[in-house]
Write a protein that holds these residues in place. Sequence first.
Motif, mmCIF file in Angstrom:
data_model
loop_
_atom_site.group_PDB
_atom_site.id
_atom_site.type_symbol
_atom_site.label_atom_id
_atom_site.label_comp_id
_atom_site.label_asym_id
_atom_site.label_seq_id
_atom_site.Cartn_x
_atom_site.Cartn_y
_atom_site.Cartn_z
ATOM 1 N N GLU A 141 23.519 53.394 -3.647
ATOM 2 C CA GLU A 141 22.508 53.334 -4.699
ATOM 3 C C GLU A 141 22.595 52.018 -5.471
ATOM 4 N N SER A 142 23.841 51.576 -5.745
ATOM 5 C CA SER A 142 23.995 50.331 -6.506
ATOM 6 C C SER A 142 23.515 49.132 -5.701
ATOM 7 N N VAL A 155 21.116 49.236 -3.371
ATOM 8 C CA VAL A 155 19.645 49.309 -3.335
ATOM 9 C C VAL A 155 19.058 48.849 -4.656
ATOM 10 N N GLN A 156 19.705 49.209 -5.765
ATOM 11 C CA GLN A 156 19.222 48.790 -7.079
ATOM 12 C C GLN A 156 19.328 47.276 -7.239
ATOM 13 N N ALA A 200 16.496 45.678 -5.361
ATOM 14 C CA ALA A 200 15.220 45.819 -6.073
ATOM 15 C C ALA A 200 15.125 44.818 -7.221
ATOM 16 N N GLU A 201 16.237 44.612 -7.913
ATOM 17 C CA GLU A 201 16.255 43.661 -9.017
ATOM 18 C C GLU A 201 16.015 42.234 -8.538
ATOM 19 N N TYR A 248 12.676 45.450 -1.819
ATOM 20 C CA TYR A 248 12.502 46.895 -2.013
ATOM 21 C C TYR A 248 12.631 47.608 -0.662
#
Length: 450
Positions: free
Chosen positions: A434-435, A437-438, A441-442, A446
């Motif tokens: 999750e980290s 992927v985040q 995105a930042e 995506y």
Amino acid sequence: MGQLHCKRFPVAACAHSRPLSQPVCSPHLHLRRQRPAAKIVVALVLALLFCAETATAEEGKKLIWGDIPFVKGGNYYEFEAELSKTRAGARAELSSELGSLLIPLAYSSDDVARLAQVIAATIVQFDGLVRRHAREVHEGIAVSLAEDFKSGVDRLYIERRLNDSEQRTGLAYVSSEDLQAMSRKKTSVTDALKLVRELRFLAYGSYTVVDQGMVRVVLSLEDLITLRVRSFAVEGPIGEVGGVLAAQVVDFLQGVKYPNWENPQPQLTWIAPAFPQTRVRAELAARYCEGQRARLPFAVELLQAAMAGNYRGGGIGPLFSNSTYIVADRNRYDEQYYYSTREDAQTQTGGPLYTSAGHGSVTGYYWCVRGKPSKDTLFDQAIYRLIRQNQQQKRPKVVSALEYVLAKRNDLGAEAIRSGSGGIAYEQSFLSLESAVQFLAENGVYLQFP
């Protein structure tokens, strides 16, 4: 052997009816004299009790009939020894034996002809004695093999600490009086079920001498419900084969049944190469696949098909060991990739997938496949395209995050790869998927997982 006349019963025949495709034996039987008593029980159970017996046999234990006959097969050892002699050699051997006996006696008597007759008669009697002893050696072997097998079954359960409720097989016995009563149909259905309610298999076998002190034993299990026969074979010293055979049978009947193989790529159709034993260049393999209205497979597709074996849907059989296969992958470089089946390929830098860099002109085996790749395969290839793009844009942290995603997805080429910045393993560069992927995105990347 007797004949069982089978017919199909409708589903509504009983509460625990078999599927329409499964035959059920009717009471109409023809039994010959050679038919063993156990076979009579089988016929009666299937004919009179098929409704109740089906549910019990499937849910309860699957017992083996305790009367296990073994018959003596041929003697491979004597057969090979006899055939290895030429006719002239066998004649010379007999002449030599006769001469070795005749010549010394000839010095002690003038009646050589009479001596020859006496010696010949003695040889014939001795040969008959040897053959009789050879037959007597086999007396009781069949009984001993059966007892060794049965004691081996019990010993395995004791050694493995399996209590009665955990045991899925064992031995079933019915007295001769009960057998006669059932054969004359004087036993009610309820009483018959109590006697043979968990009987499921008949066992019978043979043993063959293969060498000095060595035998091969084959045991067959006949399923009374499905009528399927399974055979087990053991070769070894006569005193050991019974126990080894018991271990094989118990492992088979006691083992957990796994679900059927499920084809992970039902949309794919595999096409064999033109010459399976010939390695070719990637260009020729790709052109051949195009001619078959197909394409080269991705490595994950190739491996999944190989794991299916030769006999399942979607399977191609095992890959050649220590070999190279041509695949459609485009990973960190937009070049032709190959999959290696060498033993050390899984741990080498870059994993089992590599390009021709440093290998010169590469040839390999190949398969062709029709159908679209799965969403997972396309997603992984999209990740690699993003890696190539961000490598050109010199964004090492984004590349590291993408590599971390591949590692978490068990990608073939990600596990042993190290990050270009600081030598940190990709799987250790983030705290969680999750980290990563985040972080992506930042940074404008995506991901939409399949």
